[in-house]
Design a protein around this motif. Structure first.
Motif, PDB file in Angstrom:
ATOM      1  N   THR A 158      -0.842   7.182  -8.623  1.00  0.00           N
ATOM      2  CA  THR A 158      -0.591   8.595  -8.353  1.00  0.00           C
ATOM      3  C   THR A 158      -0.823   9.330  -9.661  1.00  0.00           C
ATOM      4  OG1 THR A 158       1.749   8.646  -8.956  1.00  0.00           O
ATOM      5  CG2 THR A 158       1.235   8.033  -6.670  1.00  0.00           C
TER       6      THR A 158
ATOM      7  N   ARG B 112       1.868  14.194  -6.491  1.00  0.00           N
ATOM      8  CA  ARG B 112       1.885  12.886  -5.837  1.00  0.00           C
ATOM      9  C   ARG B 112       0.554  12.576  -5.153  1.00  0.00           C
ATOM     10  NH1 ARG B 112       4.726   8.875  -7.053  1.00  0.00           N
ATOM     11  NH2 ARG B 112       4.505   8.086  -4.942  1.00  0.00           N
ATOM     12  N   THR B 113      -0.547  12.932  -5.777  1.00  0.00           N
ATOM     13  CA  THR B 113      -1.853  12.691  -5.172  1.00  0.00           C
ATOM     14  C   THR B 113      -2.557  11.514  -5.837  1.00  0.00           C
ATOM     15  OG1 THR B 113      -2.903  14.314  -6.622  1.00  0.00           O
ATOM     16  CG2 THR B 113      -2.196  15.077  -4.451  1.00  0.00           C
TER      17      THR B 113
ATOM     18  N   LYS C  81       0.849  -1.196   0.000  1.00  0.00           N
ATOM     19  CA  LYS C  81       0.000   0.000   0.000  1.00  0.00           C
ATOM     20  C   LYS C  81       0.883   1.245   0.000  1.00  0.00           C
ATOM     21  CE  LYS C  81      -3.979   1.916   2.527  1.00  0.00           C
ATOM     22  NZ  LYS C  81      -3.495   3.276   2.877  1.00  0.00           N
TER      23      LYS C  81
ATOM     24  N   CYS D  13       2.056   4.889   0.993  1.00  0.00           N
ATOM     25  CA  CYS D  13       1.914   5.558   2.294  1.00  0.00           C
ATOM     26  C   CYS D  13       1.342   6.956   2.098  1.00  0.00           C
ATOM     27  CB  CYS D  13       3.267   5.633   2.994  1.00  0.00           C
ATOM     28  SG  CYS D  13       3.157   6.284   4.666  1.00  0.00           S
ATOM     29  N   ALA D  14       0.147   7.192   2.647  1.00  0.00           N
ATOM     30  CA  ALA D  14      -0.482   8.516   2.598  1.00  0.00           C
ATOM     31  C   ALA D  14       0.180   9.418   3.633  1.00  0.00           C
ATOM     32  CB  ALA D  14      -1.982   8.401   2.872  1.00  0.00           C
ATOM     33  N   ARG D  15       0.542  10.612   3.210  1.00  0.00           N
ATOM     34  CA  ARG D  15       1.311  11.504   4.078  1.00  0.00           C
ATOM     35  C   ARG D  15       0.427  12.577   4.701  1.00  0.00           C
ATOM     36  NH1 ARG D  15       5.877   8.360   4.113  1.00  0.00           N
ATOM     37  NH2 ARG D  15       5.883   9.478   6.098  1.00  0.00           N
ATOM     38  N   CYS D  16       0.854  13.043   5.883  1.00  0.00           N
ATOM     39  CA  CYS D  16       0.048  13.980   6.671  1.00  0.00           C
ATOM     40  C   CYS D  16       0.882  15.174   7.086  1.00  0.00           C
ATOM     41  CB  CYS D  16      -0.511  13.265   7.902  1.00  0.00           C
ATOM     42  SG  CYS D  16       0.785  12.808   9.073  1.00  0.00           S
TER      43      CYS D  16
ATOM     44  N   LYS E   7      -7.281  12.057  -3.548  1.00  0.00           N
ATOM     45  CA  LYS E   7      -7.204  13.195  -2.615  1.00  0.00           C
ATOM     46  C   LYS E   7      -6.203  12.968  -1.483  1.00  0.00           C
ATOM     47  CE  LYS E   7     -11.859  14.896  -3.543  1.00  0.00           C
ATOM     48  NZ  LYS E   7     -13.152  15.314  -2.980  1.00  0.00           N
ATOM     49  N   LYS E   8      -5.376  11.928  -1.574  1.00  0.00           N
ATOM     50  CA  LYS E   8      -4.320  11.686  -0.589  1.00  0.00           C
ATOM     51  C   LYS E   8      -2.960  11.888  -1.242  1.00  0.00           C
ATOM     52  CE  LYS E   8      -6.936   8.542   2.367  1.00  0.00           C
ATOM     53  NZ  LYS E   8      -6.988   7.185   2.977  1.00  0.00           N
ATOM     54  N   ILE E   9      -2.009  12.325  -0.450  1.00  0.00           N
ATOM     55  CA  ILE E   9      -0.651  12.556  -0.939  1.00  0.00           C
ATOM     56  C   ILE E   9       0.198  11.342  -0.588  1.00  0.00           C
ATOM     57  CG2 ILE E   9       1.398  14.015  -0.700  1.00  0.00           C
ATOM     58  CD1 ILE E   9      -0.596  16.313  -0.004  1.00  0.00           C
ATOM     59  N   MET E  10       0.804  10.722  -1.593  1.00  0.00           N
ATOM     60  CA  MET E  10       1.515   9.459  -1.411  1.00  0.00           C
ATOM     61  C   MET E  10       3.021   9.644  -1.521  1.00  0.00           C
ATOM     62  SD  MET E  10      -1.066   7.535  -0.903  1.00  0.00           S
ATOM     63  CE  MET E  10      -2.759   7.122  -1.361  1.00  0.00           C
TER      64      MET E  10
END
Length: 279
Positions: free
Chosen positions: A277, A238-239, A209, A211-214, A242-245
């Protein structure tokens, strides 16, 4: 033909505190030895994270002679240590995201030290060896277990991925923003997105999977200061959904010893439809 070489091994014994760089590490069932085996929780048992408490970046962890020590990066006189096998024996229910697990408080003195630092009532807890926190069943293949990490036993990032990002940033950042367990050299940026299965030191891993970044990635791990980067730049290329990977979460099938300098040998590659991505 690309040759991939393991260049860094990192563990983060206390979740959300400073990491330790190693030349060699033992890979256990739930991840690297000592990685995320301790965690801070509030009075409700909910985990404490750098995402809300930026100052945790200023606490450095070390392990030596059977003891774990914590010291302030700029005020080294602020420190505390305890035995690796120390706990009160009292079982506590704790919450990591949507997972409930059982933990043991280390001792009241240590908890009070962290409470004073955070100005918030907290406990430092450890994961007992008997605890079996399961990896998300949507991605697990063999009822794998995990420590107090967000969700997976290990995380890998290619050095070229960071180098490519830094070429886009006004001020370069360090890899510690992303808190990987493994860093490797070789290949183009984000080549790890294409890994399906690979060996390090004879141990088989699968990349299960992205890794979605925060917001944690925007905290300078040397100063505890928060900014807007690198999330602002990463969001431009890198989205996915709607998540940044950035990086790949891993599962492993064996245990053993892994060393810096080991070759990463790819056994299988993902096809284009499995790489998600907008890059």
């Amino acid at each position: 033909m690309n040759k991939f070489i393991l260049s860094e091994i990192n563990i983060y014994p206390i979740k959300s505190l400073g990491g330790i760089s190693l030349q060699e590490a033992k890979l256990e069932e739930r991840g690297l030895q000592y990685d995320r085996r301790w965690m801070l929780v509030d009075e409700e048992g909910i985990f404490i994270t750098q995402r809300k408490h930026f100052e945790l970046a200023l606490l450095q962890v070390n392990i030596h002679d059977g003891k774990l020590s914590v010291s302030h990066k700029t005020l080294p006189e602020q420190s505390i240590s305890f035995s690796l096998d120390e706990d009160t024996g009292e079982r506590i229910s704790v919450l990591i995201w949507n997972d409930t697990a059982t933990a043991l408080e280390v001792n009241k003195t240590v908890s009070d030290w962290f409470s004073d630092f955070l100005k918030l009532k907290v406990k430092l807890v450890k994961m007992p060896e008997t605890e079996k926190r399961l990896v998300d069943r949507d991605y697990a293949t063999n009822n794998e277990i995990v420590s107090f990490a967000d969700g997976y036993p290990c995380l890998i990032i290619g050095q070229s991925s960071l180098d490519g990002l830094n070429e886009k940033l006004l001020a370069p950042i360090l890899m510690d923003r992303f808190r990987p367990n493994f860093v490797f050299t070789g290949g183009e940026p984000h080549i790890e997105d294409s890994f399906k299965a690979f060996y390090i030191g004879g141990i088989l891993f699968s990349a299960v999977k992205p890794c979605a970044r925060c917001v944690l990635t925007t905290i300078d791990q040397q100063t505890g200061q928060k900014g807007q980067e690198p999330l602002r730049t990463l969001a431009s290329y890198r989205t996915a959904g709607k998540k940044i990977m950035f990086g790949q979460n891993l599962l492993h099938q064996q245990t053993g010893v892994i060393s810096v300098g080991d070759e990463l040998v790819v056994k299988g590659w993902k096809d284009e439809t499995q790489i998600k991505t907008n890059e």
